[in-house]
Write a protein that holds these residues in place. Sequence first.
Motif, PDB file in Angstrom:
ATOM      1  N   TYR A  69     -10.043  -1.741  12.938  1.00  0.00           N
ATOM      2  CA  TYR A  69      -9.501  -2.507  11.813  1.00  0.00           C
ATOM      3  C   TYR A  69      -8.731  -1.574  10.880  1.00  0.00           C
ATOM      4  CZ  TYR A  69      -9.180  -5.420   7.672  1.00  0.00           C
ATOM      5  OH  TYR A  69      -8.703  -6.125   6.591  1.00  0.00           O
ATOM      6  N   CYS A  70      -9.325  -0.443  10.564  1.00  0.00           N
ATOM      7  CA  CYS A  70      -8.699   0.531   9.680  1.00  0.00           C
ATOM      8  C   CYS A  70      -7.348   0.961  10.240  1.00  0.00           C
ATOM      9  CB  CYS A  70      -9.633   1.734   9.517  1.00  0.00           C
ATOM     10  SG  CYS A  70      -9.005   3.043   8.434  1.00  0.00           S
ATOM     11  N   ILE A  71      -7.311   1.338  11.492  1.00  0.00           N
ATOM     12  CA  ILE A  71      -6.055   1.750  12.134  1.00  0.00           C
ATOM     13  C   ILE A  71      -5.036   0.610  12.088  1.00  0.00           C
ATOM     14  CG2 ILE A  71      -4.995   2.322  14.368  1.00  0.00           C
ATOM     15  CD1 ILE A  71      -6.355   4.735  13.180  1.00  0.00           C
ATOM     16  N   ARG A  72      -5.476  -0.585  12.421  1.00  0.00           N
ATOM     17  CA  ARG A  72      -4.579  -1.744  12.491  1.00  0.00           C
ATOM     18  C   ARG A  72      -3.922  -2.044  11.137  1.00  0.00           C
ATOM     19  NH1 ARG A  72      -7.878  -4.760  14.971  1.00  0.00           N
ATOM     20  NH2 ARG A  72      -8.726  -5.889  13.214  1.00  0.00           N
ATOM     21  N   ILE A  73      -4.687  -1.988  10.061  1.00  0.00           N
ATOM     22  CA  ILE A  73      -4.078  -2.318   8.767  1.00  0.00           C
ATOM     23  C   ILE A  73      -3.068  -1.252   8.357  1.00  0.00           C
ATOM     24  CG2 ILE A  73      -5.989  -3.734   7.953  1.00  0.00           C
ATOM     25  CD1 ILE A  73      -6.355  -1.318   5.870  1.00  0.00           C
ATOM     26  N   PHE A  74      -3.366   0.004   8.646  1.00  0.00           N
ATOM     27  CA  PHE A  74      -2.401   1.052   8.294  1.00  0.00           C
ATOM     28  C   PHE A  74      -1.163   0.991   9.178  1.00  0.00           C
ATOM     29  CE2 PHE A  74      -6.009   3.240   6.178  1.00  0.00           C
ATOM     30  CZ  PHE A  74      -5.419   3.400   4.936  1.00  0.00           C
ATOM     31  N   GLN A  75      -1.332   0.667  10.434  1.00  0.00           N
ATOM     32  CA  GLN A  75      -0.178   0.598  11.330  1.00  0.00           C
ATOM     33  C   GLN A  75       0.772  -0.533  10.943  1.00  0.00           C
ATOM     34  OE1 GLN A  75      -2.025   0.522  15.228  1.00  0.00           O
ATOM     35  NE2 GLN A  75      -1.782   2.726  15.456  1.00  0.00           N
ATOM     36  N   ALA A  76       0.301  -1.490  10.183  1.00  0.00           N
ATOM     37  CA  ALA A  76       1.159  -2.583   9.729  1.00  0.00           C
ATOM     38  C   ALA A  76       2.130  -2.122   8.640  1.00  0.00           C
ATOM     39  CB  ALA A  76       0.304  -3.743   9.213  1.00  0.00           C
ATOM     40  N   ASP A  77       1.886  -0.944   8.074  1.00  0.00           N
ATOM     41  CA  ASP A  77       2.750  -0.395   7.029  1.00  0.00           C
ATOM     42  C   ASP A  77       3.412   0.873   7.561  1.00  0.00           C
ATOM     43  OD1 ASP A  77       3.573   1.249   4.722  1.00  0.00           O
ATOM     44  OD2 ASP A  77       2.614  -0.326   3.534  1.00  0.00           O
ATOM     45  N   LYS A  78       4.727   0.850   7.673  1.00  0.00           N
ATOM     46  CA  LYS A  78       5.475   1.972   8.254  1.00  0.00           C
ATOM     47  C   LYS A  78       5.247   3.286   7.524  1.00  0.00           C
ATOM     48  CE  LYS A  78       9.110  -1.031   9.968  1.00  0.00           C
ATOM     49  NZ  LYS A  78      10.492  -1.455   9.823  1.00  0.00           N
ATOM     50  N   SER A 122       2.607   4.557   6.570  1.00  0.00           N
ATOM     51  CA  SER A 122       1.387   5.222   7.034  1.00  0.00           C
ATOM     52  C   SER A 122       1.690   6.333   8.028  1.00  0.00           C
ATOM     53  CB  SER A 122       0.442   4.209   7.685  1.00  0.00           C
ATOM     54  OG  SER A 122       0.069   3.229   6.765  1.00  0.00           O
ATOM     55  N   ALA A 123       2.731   6.167   8.817  1.00  0.00           N
ATOM     56  CA  ALA A 123       3.078   7.175   9.815  1.00  0.00           C
ATOM     57  C   ALA A 123       3.510   8.481   9.159  1.00  0.00           C
ATOM     58  CB  ALA A 123       4.181   6.659  10.730  1.00  0.00           C
ATOM     59  N   GLU A 124       4.072   8.410   7.957  1.00  0.00           N
ATOM     60  CA  GLU A 124       4.512   9.609   7.260  1.00  0.00           C
ATOM     61  C   GLU A 124       3.469  10.178   6.311  1.00  0.00           C
ATOM     62  OE1 GLU A 124       7.254   6.955   6.904  1.00  0.00           O
ATOM     63  OE2 GLU A 124       7.743   7.652   8.911  1.00  0.00           O
ATOM     64  N   ALA A 125       2.355   9.481   6.121  1.00  0.00           N
ATOM     65  CA  ALA A 125       1.325   9.972   5.205  1.00  0.00           C
ATOM     66  C   ALA A 125       0.750  11.280   5.738  1.00  0.00           C
ATOM     67  CB  ALA A 125       0.218   8.936   5.051  1.00  0.00           C
ATOM     68  N   THR A 126       0.701  12.258   4.862  1.00  0.00           N
ATOM     69  CA  THR A 126       0.245  13.582   5.279  1.00  0.00           C
ATOM     70  C   THR A 126      -1.203  13.861   4.911  1.00  0.00           C
ATOM     71  OG1 THR A 126       1.081  14.543   3.222  1.00  0.00           O
ATOM     72  CG2 THR A 126       2.568  14.571   5.145  1.00  0.00           C
ATOM     73  N   ASP A 127      -1.795  12.971   4.125  1.00  0.00           N
ATOM     74  CA  ASP A 127      -3.170  13.211   3.717  1.00  0.00           C
ATOM     75  C   ASP A 127      -3.842  11.892   3.318  1.00  0.00           C
ATOM     76  OD1 ASP A 127      -2.051  12.616   1.243  1.00  0.00           O
ATOM     77  OD2 ASP A 127      -2.275  14.635   0.442  1.00  0.00           O
ATOM     78  N   ALA A 128      -5.139  11.997   3.045  1.00  0.00           N
ATOM     79  CA  ALA A 128      -5.914  10.810   2.682  1.00  0.00           C
ATOM     80  C   ALA A 128      -5.460  10.215   1.358  1.00  0.00           C
ATOM     81  CB  ALA A 128      -7.401  11.153   2.623  1.00  0.00           C
ATOM     82  N   ARG A 129      -4.962  11.034   0.463  1.00  0.00           N
ATOM     83  CA  ARG A 129      -4.496  10.511  -0.824  1.00  0.00           C
ATOM     84  C   ARG A 129      -3.316   9.560  -0.610  1.00  0.00           C
ATOM     85  NH1 ARG A 129      -4.017  13.385  -6.509  1.00  0.00           N
ATOM     86  NH2 ARG A 129      -2.812  11.791  -7.568  1.00  0.00           N
ATOM     87  N   GLY A 130      -2.362   9.955   0.233  1.00  0.00           N
ATOM     88  CA  GLY A 130      -1.238   9.078   0.545  1.00  0.00           C
ATOM     89  C   GLY A 130      -1.705   7.801   1.210  1.00  0.00           C
ATOM     90  N   LEU A 131      -2.687   7.933   2.099  1.00  0.00           N
ATOM     91  CA  LEU A 131      -3.224   6.749   2.773  1.00  0.00           C
ATOM     92  C   LEU A 131      -3.973   5.840   1.791  1.00  0.00           C
ATOM     93  CD1 LEU A 131      -4.388   8.381   6.097  1.00  0.00           C
ATOM     94  CD2 LEU A 131      -2.527   6.733   5.826  1.00  0.00           C
ATOM     95  N   ALA A 132      -4.660   6.428   0.828  1.00  0.00           N
ATOM     96  CA  ALA A 132      -5.369   5.618  -0.175  1.00  0.00           C
ATOM     97  C   ALA A 132      -4.368   4.799  -0.983  1.00  0.00           C
ATOM     98  CB  ALA A 132      -6.201   6.513  -1.087  1.00  0.00           C
ATOM     99  N   ALA A 133      -3.234   5.418  -1.347  1.00  0.00           N
ATOM    100  CA  ALA A 133      -2.198   4.693  -2.092  1.00  0.00           C
ATOM    101  C   ALA A 133      -1.632   3.551  -1.248  1.00  0.00           C
ATOM    102  CB  ALA A 133      -1.085   5.652  -2.519  1.00  0.00           C
TER     103      ALA A 133
END
Length: 188
Positions: free
Chosen positions: A40-49, A51-62
């Motif tokens: 589920y976690c992977i799927r929701i992030f993959q829906a937002d382009k 996410s592929a460029e996020a370099t850390d957890a902080r970017g992913l949290a945003a």
Amino acid sequence: MKLVSSVLFVLLSLPMCRSSPLQDTCRSFAAGHPSIGYDYCIRIFQADKASAEATDARGLAAIAARIAEAKANATAARIEAMSALERDARRRDRLSVCAEVYSDAVDQLDQAEEELAHGAEGVIDDAVTQLSAALDAPETCEDAFGEADDTSPLAAEDAEFKNLATVALAVAASLTPPPSMPRPKISD
């Protein structure tokens, strides 16, 4: 033969050693939230382009806060449409409670996303507080219907928002250091 086996082992294990910040973040999330899980976690992030460029957890949290905010906005719009068609005043009151908490959640998620994306390191705690407050919206909405023994027409939206907000909160909370333990007093 032994050399070939060693080289083969190293070559096969290289892809497993390299994981992305997204995979690491979702593995960590899933360990603490197995009912929602890694996929589920992977799927929701993959829906937002982004996410592929996020370099850390902080970017992913945003990004997770922004995804949850979009869901809160969509739910608020649905509540508004339902309220406009609802003829029962008591049911409109329950929908009004939901509208209010989702409106607040949108504001809280927007602030959290801004703090996570652009704020200084010290604002992580503020973002976590905002995300935690936003996570109350689906339960409050469901309670408004449950207290009246009325079936919530928003159960699916509330459940999905809860999952999205949980991901955002967990990822942001992982950025804060654990509280330090007080030092024991040493007697003379």
